[in-house]
Design a protein around this motif. Structure first.
Motif, PDB file in Angstrom:
ATOM      1  N   ARG A 108      -6.185   1.884  -0.998  1.00  0.00           N
ATOM      2  CA  ARG A 108      -7.027   0.912  -0.294  1.00  0.00           C
ATOM      3  C   ARG A 108      -7.587   1.505   0.992  1.00  0.00           C
ATOM      4  O   ARG A 108      -8.726   1.255   1.359  1.00  0.00           O
ATOM      5  N   HIS A 109      -6.777   2.290   1.692  1.00  0.00           N
ATOM      6  CA  HIS A 109      -7.291   2.983   2.863  1.00  0.00           C
ATOM      7  C   HIS A 109      -8.381   3.974   2.458  1.00  0.00           C
ATOM      8  O   HIS A 109      -9.376   4.147   3.155  1.00  0.00           O
ATOM      9  N   LEU A 113      -1.958   6.359   4.738  1.00  0.00           N
ATOM     10  CA  LEU A 113      -2.975   6.503   3.691  1.00  0.00           C
ATOM     11  C   LEU A 113      -2.514   5.890   2.372  1.00  0.00           C
ATOM     12  O   LEU A 113      -1.363   6.041   1.960  1.00  0.00           O
ATOM     13  N   ASP A 119       0.829  -1.197   0.000  1.00  0.00           N
ATOM     14  CA  ASP A 119       0.000   0.000   0.000  1.00  0.00           C
ATOM     15  C   ASP A 119       0.865   1.248   0.000  1.00  0.00           C
ATOM     16  O   ASP A 119       1.098   1.863   1.033  1.00  0.00           O
ATOM     17  N   SER A 130      -4.720   6.801  10.487  1.00  0.00           N
ATOM     18  CA  SER A 130      -5.193   6.565   9.123  1.00  0.00           C
ATOM     19  C   SER A 130      -4.442   7.432   8.129  1.00  0.00           C
ATOM     20  O   SER A 130      -4.057   6.971   7.050  1.00  0.00           O
TER      21      SER A 130
END
Length: 372
Positions: A174-175, A171, A9, A167
């Motif tokens: 997908r987040h 980031l 990610d 978060s």
């Protein structure tokens, strides 16, 4: 022979592979982010508690409604979440691959930062309003003394700040898909729970946005901010698409343009309530469905390396929407059911797109480090 691993990610652009030392640096950075998030949450707790003492002291506070614990917590949590997310993206990272924008994309990076900060703040706002509404229905007539009200508000604010920072620090597309899903669910459920008209569903989904209570503000705000998130996806979520050749860059630009169009039309649905802008509201809502259908149908040409299963699923979604529209025209389904299912399909497709786009092969880009 060196050991490598893939980073699943990336923050702003795809990274084909990282070395073992880079994995160690990533682990250390994660621990630093966690520690900093705890610090941010602690600061939010203290600041909110001090403010809440002046607001709540000497009185019993209702759970929901005007000047309630729920309203104060929602506002405080929204401010804390927005600021914490922005801080997580602006925090210097000496060995970060993606926390800072590329020189040619600085303008867009700042737009994304503002948009996503607003989205995180709105998620916290609507989320705590929804929690307060549920608790108010569970404890009818109950009030909260000043001391527990201060502690509850401060804890909720600290949690909002902590989650937003964590978060934001990790980031990725997908987040971002998870953020969009959570935001839509929280916003719509909150609007339904707070609606003063229990029979709103007999008209259409847009009826939630025409009342004169918190549900109308919640519904319209959800659509507007969701539109902003989708326009952010236009760049953020398509950064990993192939762009080695001129044709690939043009195709990626078309995909981005359609996402921007979807976001703008979605925001306009909330900006123009159906009771005051009937023709314009219906036009932008219909246009959003048409733009979605065109994007799905053109996806095999625009992104030929997209997984076949996802491409087929998009055609199935479009077919279901067409069938539902025909059933509505025949008087079998009401408009609310058609709108709810169509919205669910469109947004689930966008969320799945964000998750599948990371698996798209990049061809020669894999050997050159990719483009943004």
């Amino acid at each position: 022979m060196s050991t490598t691993t893939s980073e699943s990610d990336p923050a702003w652009a795809p990274v084909p592979g990282v070395t073992a030392p880079a994995v160690a640096r990533t682990a250390r950075r994660s621990l630093d982010d966690e520690s900093f998030a705890l610090l941010i949450g602690s600061v939010a707790f203290v600041v909110c508690a001090i403010v809440a003492v002046f607001v709540f002291w000497g009185r019993e506070v209702p759970i929901d409604g005007r000047q309630s614990l729920g309203d104060f917590t929602a506002i405080a949590g929204a401010v804390a979440a927005a600021l914490s997310f922005a801080l997580s993206r602006l925090r210097p990272r000496p060995d970060s691959e993606g926390s800072a924008p590329h020189a040619t994309a600085t303008r867009f990076w700042w737009i994304d930062l503002v948009a996503l900060s607003a989205a995180y703040g709105t998620i916290a706002l609507l989320g705590w309003i929804g929690v307060a509404t549920i608790l108010n229905h569970s404890f009818l007539g109950a009030t909260v003394f000043a001391t527990p009200a201060v502690v509850l508000a401060a804890a909720a604010t600290a949690l909002s700040a902590y989650l937003a920072f964590v978060s934001g620090a990790g980031l990725s597309p997908r987040h971002l898909s998870l953020v969009l899903a959570v935001f839509l669910v929280v916003g719509m459920v909150t609007a339904m729970l707070s609606s003063a008209d229990p029979q709103w569903w007999q008209m259409n989904l847009s009826a939630l946005g025409i009342t004169h209570d918190i549900s109308a503000l919640t519904f319209n705000l959800t659509l507007i901010v969701s539109g902003v998130i989708v326009t952010t996806i236009a760049r953020f979520g398509t950064a990993s698409l192939p762009a080695w050749t001129t044709t690939e860059r043009r195709r990626r630009a078309v995909v981005r343009a359609f996402f921007i169009l979807l976001g703008v039309l979605l925001a306009c649905v909330g900006i123009f309530p159906v009771d005051r802008f009937f023709l314009l509201h219906n036009t932008v809502a219909t246009g959003m469905c048409v733009a979605f259908a065109v994007l799905v149908i053109g996806l095999p040409w625009l992104v030929p390396t997209m997984p076949t299963a996802f491409t087929v699923l998009g055609f199935v979604y479009v077919g279901v929407i067409v069938v539902l529209s025909l059933l509505f025209a025949a008087g079998i389904y009401n408009l609310t059911a058609v709108e709810l299912v169509s919205a669910l399909l469109i947004f689930s497709w966008i969320i799945l797109f964000l998750r599948n786009v990371q698996n798209v092969p990049h061809g020669r880009e894999e050997q050159t480090g990719g483009r943004s």
